[in-house]
Design an enzyme around this catalytic site. Structure first.
Site, PDB file in Angstrom:
ATOM      1  N   ARG A  52       0.837  -1.205   0.000  1.00 36.51           N
ATOM      2  CA  ARG A  52       0.000   0.000   0.000  1.00 36.51           C
ATOM      3  C   ARG A  52       0.874   1.257   0.000  1.00 36.51           C
ATOM      4  NH1 ARG A  52      -4.347   0.474   4.687  1.00 36.51           N
ATOM      5  NH2 ARG A  52      -2.477   0.877   5.919  1.00 36.51           N
ATOM      6  N   ARG A  99       9.723  26.768  -0.258  1.00 30.70           N
ATOM      7  CA  ARG A  99       8.296  26.562  -0.521  1.00 30.70           C
ATOM      8  C   ARG A  99       7.880  27.005  -1.924  1.00 30.70           C
ATOM      9  NH1 ARG A  99       3.244  28.512  -0.430  1.00 30.70           N
ATOM     10  NH2 ARG A  99       1.644  27.233   0.605  1.00 30.70           N
ATOM     11  N   HIS A 101       4.832  25.330  -5.000  1.00 30.89           N
ATOM     12  CA  HIS A 101       3.944  24.204  -5.253  1.00 30.89           C
ATOM     13  C   HIS A 101       4.577  23.158  -6.168  1.00 30.89           C
ATOM     14  CE1 HIS A 101       1.049  26.669  -3.249  1.00 30.89           C
ATOM     15  NE2 HIS A 101       0.064  25.806  -3.448  1.00 30.89           N
ATOM     16  N   LYS A 148      -2.834   6.733   1.345  1.00 33.63           N
ATOM     17  CA  LYS A 148      -2.632   6.945   2.785  1.00 33.63           C
ATOM     18  C   LYS A 148      -1.727   8.164   2.972  1.00 33.63           C
ATOM     19  CE  LYS A 148      -2.051   4.344   7.064  1.00 33.63           C
ATOM     20  NZ  LYS A 148      -3.290   4.690   7.723  1.00 33.63           N
ATOM     21  N   GLU A 181     -16.273   5.175   5.536  1.00 32.02           N
ATOM     22  CA  GLU A 181     -15.482   4.440   6.532  1.00 32.02           C
ATOM     23  C   GLU A 181     -15.444   5.297   7.790  1.00 32.02           C
ATOM     24  OE1 GLU A 181     -11.357   4.009   5.334  1.00 32.02           O
ATOM     25  OE2 GLU A 181     -11.405   5.904   4.246  1.00 32.02           O
TER      26      GLU A 181
END
Ligand code: PLP
Length: 289
Positions: A52, A99, A101, A148, A181
């Site tokens: 995963r 920083r 994007h 995840k 979920e």
């Protein structure tokens, strides 16, 4: 030792681990993670978790990570920590760059953090016995819940509402009115003796515990079917359960004000708890040579 970190390959006390402010995990939540349960010093369902992790990394176009080396580092950290009953937290960010994007240059290495921690199973064990209360909450997450990612703000906000109401979890309901979920666990239920759950897809995390249980239940003669349920229908289910890496299998005995299964853990949930426990015991048992 209670915990030990391994940051970019270097073992250190957790309190000494430092991440630069330009880390994209800190700035953007540009990071993915896994949590494995350690039983007797070994990672349960390791292959499923790493599979995963690899899918999460690939989905977010992270540079490839050598999983064999990651497993080696994880095991070295577990051994050095001395933790026998615990969790292994693996967290990979897109690295450190001022920083912006746009992805950083491909020469920027990912940041890799492993944290091994003791896990106290006393309260979860009580919850497995008694069952837990839950609260429903709108599912305000993004449309790639199969990844995840460490972007857990919507999960955290929903969980906090449930927590303040004295509940263990928030059961999330999508804009279409269907249950997805929970904030950090998978939801399964039982209707007419059949185990059911929301189909895998972008709307839920493909839970390793859920996948393991579906397979093990099938082998034990308890079939599983994909189903999509409204919150009202879920409240009418014979049994509802939460499953996940650290909780294993928790009976749900209440959703909002509705008792589930008469407010008592049901027999199928009990069977699934036994199936899970016995599988862990078999896996832990010394193999004959
Ligand atoms: C949103 C969500 N669903 C389901 C789960 C359960 O997944 P697993 O069984 O792999 O722990 C988790 C675990 O953290 C989760 O965060």
């Amino acid at each position: 030792m209670e915990s030990l970190a391994c940051l970019n390959g270097e073992l250190m006390p957790v309190d000494e681990a430092r991440i630069p402010i330009w880390d994209r995990g800190f700035l953007f939540g540009d990071a993915v993670y896994e949590v494995m349960r350690i039983y007797q010093g070994r990672c349960w369902l390791e292959e499923a978790h790493l599979g995963r992790l690899q899918r999460s990394l690939a989905s977010m176009e992270f540079p490839a990570v050598d999983l064999t080396e990651l497993v080696d580092r994880t095991n070295r950290t577990i051994d050095a920590s001395g933790v026998l009953e615990g969790t292994a937290y693996l967290h990979i960010t897109r690295g450190v760059a001022p920083r912006a994007h746009a992805f950083p240059d491909s020469s920027v290495p990912p940041t890799e953090l492993i944290v091994i921690r003791n896990y106290d199973d006393a309260q979860p064990a009580r919850n497995r016995e008694s069952g837990v209360a839950t609260l429903s909450h709108p599912d305000l997450r993004w449309k790639r819940c199969d990844v995840k990612s460490t972007n857990l703000l919507a999960n955290v906000m929903a969980h906090e509402v449930a927590h303040r109401a004295g509940c263990f979890e928030a059961i999330l309901v999508g804009q279409d009115g269907l249950v997805t979920e929970a904030t950090h666990s998978s939801v399964l239920w039982v209707r007419d003796g059949r185990l059911e759950g929301t189909p895998e897809g972008n709307g839920i995390l493909p839970g390793t515990t859920r996948q393991f249980l579906i397979k093990a239940a099938g082998a034990a003669g308890l079939p599983f079917a994909d189903a999509q349920l409204s919150l009202d229908d879920l409240k009418q289910a014979d049994e509802v359960l939460l499953v996940g890496t650290t909780i294993e299998v928790f009976p749900v005995i209440r959703i909002d004000d509705a008792p589930i299964g008469g407010g008592q853990p049901g027999s199928v949930t009990r069977r699934l708890q036994t199936i899970f426990r016995e599988a862990v015991e078999r896996w832990l048992a010394p193999q004959p040579v």
